[in-house]
Write a protein that holds these residues in place. Structure first.
Motif, mmCIF file in Angstrom:
data_model
loop_
_atom_site.group_PDB
_atom_site.id
_atom_site.type_symbol
_atom_site.label_atom_id
_atom_site.label_comp_id
_atom_site.label_asym_id
_atom_site.label_seq_id
_atom_site.Cartn_x
_atom_site.Cartn_y
_atom_site.Cartn_z
ATOM 1 N N VAL A 180 21.005 -0.952 5.843
ATOM 2 C CA VAL A 180 19.630 -0.676 4.970
ATOM 3 C C VAL A 180 19.950 0.702 4.430
ATOM 4 O O VAL A 180 19.643 1.564 5.150
ATOM 5 C CB VAL A 180 18.562 -1.110 6.041
ATOM 6 N N VAL A 181 20.028 0.782 3.332
ATOM 7 C CA VAL A 181 20.008 2.145 2.546
ATOM 8 C C VAL A 181 18.460 2.586 1.980
ATOM 9 O O VAL A 181 18.071 3.704 2.017
ATOM 10 C CB VAL A 181 20.807 2.291 1.457
ATOM 11 N N GLU A 182 17.726 1.475 1.847
ATOM 12 C CA GLU A 182 16.351 1.579 1.121
ATOM 13 C C GLU A 182 15.287 0.718 1.557
ATOM 14 O O GLU A 182 15.829 -0.580 1.499
ATOM 15 C CB GLU A 182 16.232 1.903 -0.298
ATOM 16 N N LYS A 183 14.015 0.826 1.793
ATOM 17 C CA LYS A 183 13.208 -0.254 1.951
ATOM 18 C C LYS A 183 12.182 -0.150 0.698
ATOM 19 O O LYS A 183 11.576 1.028 0.753
ATOM 20 C CB LYS A 183 12.461 -0.026 3.324
ATOM 21 N N VAL A 184 11.892 -1.016 0.126
ATOM 22 C CA VAL A 184 10.672 -0.944 -0.761
ATOM 23 C C VAL A 184 9.687 -1.972 -0.305
ATOM 24 O O VAL A 184 9.760 -3.083 -0.178
ATOM 25 C CB VAL A 184 11.201 -1.326 -2.267
ATOM 26 N N VAL A 185 8.427 -1.294 -0.458
ATOM 27 C CA VAL A 185 7.510 -2.303 0.173
ATOM 28 C C VAL A 185 6.536 -2.643 -1.126
ATOM 29 O O VAL A 185 6.249 -1.805 -1.994
ATOM 30 C CB VAL A 185 6.210 -1.427 0.916
ATOM 31 N N LEU A 186 6.495 -4.108 -1.364
ATOM 32 C CA LEU A 186 5.839 -4.580 -2.581
ATOM 33 C C LEU A 186 4.407 -4.320 -2.282
ATOM 34 O O LEU A 186 3.563 -4.418 -1.455
ATOM 35 C CB LEU A 186 6.146 -6.169 -2.760
ATOM 36 N N PRO A 187 3.528 -4.046 -3.669
ATOM 37 C CA PRO A 187 2.283 -3.863 -3.328
ATOM 38 C C PRO A 187 1.564 -5.375 -2.952
ATOM 39 O O PRO A 187 1.904 -6.346 -3.562
ATOM 40 C CB PRO A 187 1.757 -3.606 -4.936
ATOM 41 N N LYS A 188 0.866 -4.937 -2.105
ATOM 42 C CA LYS A 188 -0.054 -6.269 -1.623
ATOM 43 C C LYS A 188 -1.388 -6.483 -1.953
ATOM 44 O O LYS A 188 -2.164 -5.390 -2.134
ATOM 45 C CB LYS A 188 -0.176 -6.071 -0.078
ATOM 46 N N GLY A 189 -1.592 -7.492 -2.857
ATOM 47 C CA GLY A 189 -3.017 -7.846 -3.162
ATOM 48 C C GLY A 189 -3.903 -8.380 -2.227
ATOM 49 O O GLY A 189 -3.589 -8.263 -0.941
ATOM 50 N N ASP A 190 -5.230 -8.822 -2.639
ATOM 51 C CA ASP A 190 -6.134 -9.341 -1.715
ATOM 52 C C ASP A 190 -5.680 -10.775 -1.249
ATOM 53 O O ASP A 190 -6.330 -11.047 -0.431
ATOM 54 C CB ASP A 190 -7.286 -9.500 -2.333
ATOM 55 N N ARG A 191 -4.878 -11.575 -1.811
ATOM 56 C CA ARG A 191 -4.417 -12.738 -1.492
ATOM 57 C C ARG A 191 -3.622 -12.948 -0.192
ATOM 58 O O ARG A 191 -2.833 -12.020 -0.045
ATOM 59 C CB ARG A 191 -3.855 -13.553 -2.846
ATOM 60 N N PRO A 192 -3.595 -13.841 0.428
ATOM 61 C CA PRO A 192 -2.882 -13.895 1.878
ATOM 62 C C PRO A 192 -1.418 -14.002 1.633
ATOM 63 O O PRO A 192 -1.020 -14.574 0.246
ATOM 64 C CB PRO A 192 -3.546 -15.206 2.547
ATOM 65 N N GLU A 193 -0.394 -13.839 2.215
ATOM 66 C CA GLU A 193 0.941 -14.156 1.921
ATOM 67 C C GLU A 193 1.166 -15.788 1.949
ATOM 68 O O GLU A 193 0.663 -16.507 2.855
ATOM 69 C CB GLU A 193 1.755 -13.594 3.108
ATOM 70 N N LEU A 194 2.068 -16.144 1.083
ATOM 71 C CA LEU A 194 2.218 -17.448 0.690
ATOM 72 C C LEU A 194 2.348 -18.413 2.083
ATOM 73 O O LEU A 194 1.895 -19.323 2.120
ATOM 74 C CB LEU A 194 3.298 -17.864 -0.311
#
Length: 316
Positions: A180-194
Motif C-alpha cells: 500500500v503506497v497511498e490511502k485516499v478517503v472518499l468524501p462521505k456524505g450524509d447517506r449510509p454506505e450502500l
C-alpha cells in the motif's frame, strides 16, 4: 462452546455494521472471538464487547496495514492453527472474500461465499444462479471459512468481556508483494454506505438521465436510505460505479429495497434479491422485477416517486 473467529471490518477503529452482524451470528454458532487487525482497537473495543465478543485477538503492528489483503490471511491462518476454531466468519465484501480464499488455501480448508445464513451445524444457505436457486452447503474438509453477505443478519447486542489478547505474525515474502503506497478517503456524505444501509432506493434505465437521478436521491434522503443504480444506469454514465447493485456491482440485502425504473434483469436481481422487502415501480407491467417484488406499482416513476417522497415528508 466452540470458538468462532470473526474478522473485524473497520476503518481506523470505527467498526462497520457487518462486523456486528457477524458477531451476532457467531453467538448462535459458538463463542465469538473478534480478530482485529490494524490501528484503532481502543476505539473499537467497547462496540465489540457490546455485541458479544468474548475475546479479541488484536494485531496492531503497522506492517500488517502496509500490504494488501495477504497479511490478514496469514494472521488468521496462524490463529486457526493455534486455536482450532469451529469456523471463521468474514464479511462477503471484495476484500473479505479474497481473505477467505487465501485463508482456505493456507489452512487446507473449504470456503463458502455469499452466505445469507448459517445453521448451528455450520450449513450455509446461499442464493445462486442470479437468485433462482437456494443452495445449502457445508465444508467437508478443514475449518469452515464462511463469507457472509452484509445485512443478512440483524445485529443484536449481547454484552460480553472482549478480553484482549495481543497477537502477531511473521509475514512471508509472498505477503509483501503488493504494498500500500497511498490511502485516499472518499468524501462521505450524509447517506449510509450502500452495502450497510437498511433501506436502499435504486434507479435504472427508466430514470432516463443523470439529472433525473435527483428524483431517486430525494426519496432516498426522505427515508434515510442509500442510493443504488442498475448496471444500465451506470454504463450510461448517469451514476457512479460504486453505487451499482448487481452481479458485477455490489450485493445488498437491506430491510427495504425500492427499485424505480429497473426492469429486473437477472444480473441486477443477483445483487438485491435477498432484500427483506422489495418494492418495484415500473410503467411496464411485464417487467421481470415484478416477479420478485413484494409490492409493485405500475406507473410512471416521475409521478409515483415524488408522491411517495411528499407523503413521507408529511409524516416526519
Amino acid at each position: 462452546m466452540a470458538e468462532i473467529l470473526v474478522l473485524v471490518d473497520h476503518a481506523d477503529g470505527a467498526v462497520k455494521k457487518v462486523t456486528l452482524e457477524l458477531l451476532t451470528k457467531a453467538r448462535a454458532l459458538g463463542t465469538p472471538s473478534a480478530v482485529f487487525i490494524g490501528a484503532g482497537y481502543d476505539k473499537a473495543a467497547e462496540k465489540l464487547a457490546e455485541y458479544g465478543a468474548a475475546k479479541a485477538y488484536v494485531a496492531e503492528d503497522a506492517e500488517l496495514d502496509g500490504y494488501v489483503t495477504a497479511p490478514k490471511a496469514e494472521l488468521l491462518a496462524k490463529l486457526v492453527a493455534e486455536h482450532a476454531p469451529a469456523a471463521v466468519l468474514v464479511p462477503a465484501t471484495a476484500e473479505g472474500k479474497e481473505v477467505a480464499a487465501r485463508l482456505a488455501i493456507k489452512t487446507g480448508s473449504g470456503v463458502l461465499t455469499d452466505a445469507v445464513d448459517v445453521s448451528a451445524d455450520l450449513v450455509a444457505e446461499q442464493s445462486i444462479f442470479g437468485g433462482s436457486t437456494v443452495a445449502h452447503s457445508k465444508v467437508a474438509k478443514g475449518t469452515p471459512i464462511i463469507a457472509m453477505r452484509p445485512n443478512a443478519t440483524a445485529p443484536e447486542a449481547a454484552p460480553a468481556t472482549a478480553e484482549r489478547v495481543d497477537v502477531s505474525v511473521e509475514l512471508t515474502d509472498a505477503a509483501k508483494l503488493a504494498k500500500v503506497v497511498e490511502k485516499v478517503v472518499l468524501p462521505k456524505g450524509d447517506r449510509p454506505e450502500l452495502t450497510e444501509a437498511s433501506i436502499v432506493v435504486s434507479g435504472g434505465r427508466g430514470v432516463g438521465s443523470g439529472e433525473n437521478f435527483a428524483v431517486i436521491e430525494k426519496l432516498a434522503d426522505a427515508l434515510g436510505a442509500a442510493v443504488g443504480a442498475s448496471r444500465a444506469a451506470v454504463d450510461a454514465g448517469w451514476y457512479p460505479h460504486q453505487a451499482q447493485v448487481g452481479q458485477t456491482g455490489k450485493t445488498v440485502s437491506p430491510q427495504l429495497y425500492i427499485a424505480a425504473g429497473i426492469s429486473g434483469a437477472i444480473q441486477h436481481r443477483a445483487g438485491m434479491q435477498t432484500s427483506k422487502t422489495i418494492v418495484a415501480i415500473n410503467k411496464d407491467e411485464e417487467a421481470p422485477i415484478f416477479e420478485l417484488a413484494d409490492y409493485g406499482v405500475i406507473g410512471d416513476l416521475f409521478k409515483v416517486v415524488p408522491q411517495v417522497t411528499d407523503e413521507i415528508l408529511k409524516r416526519k
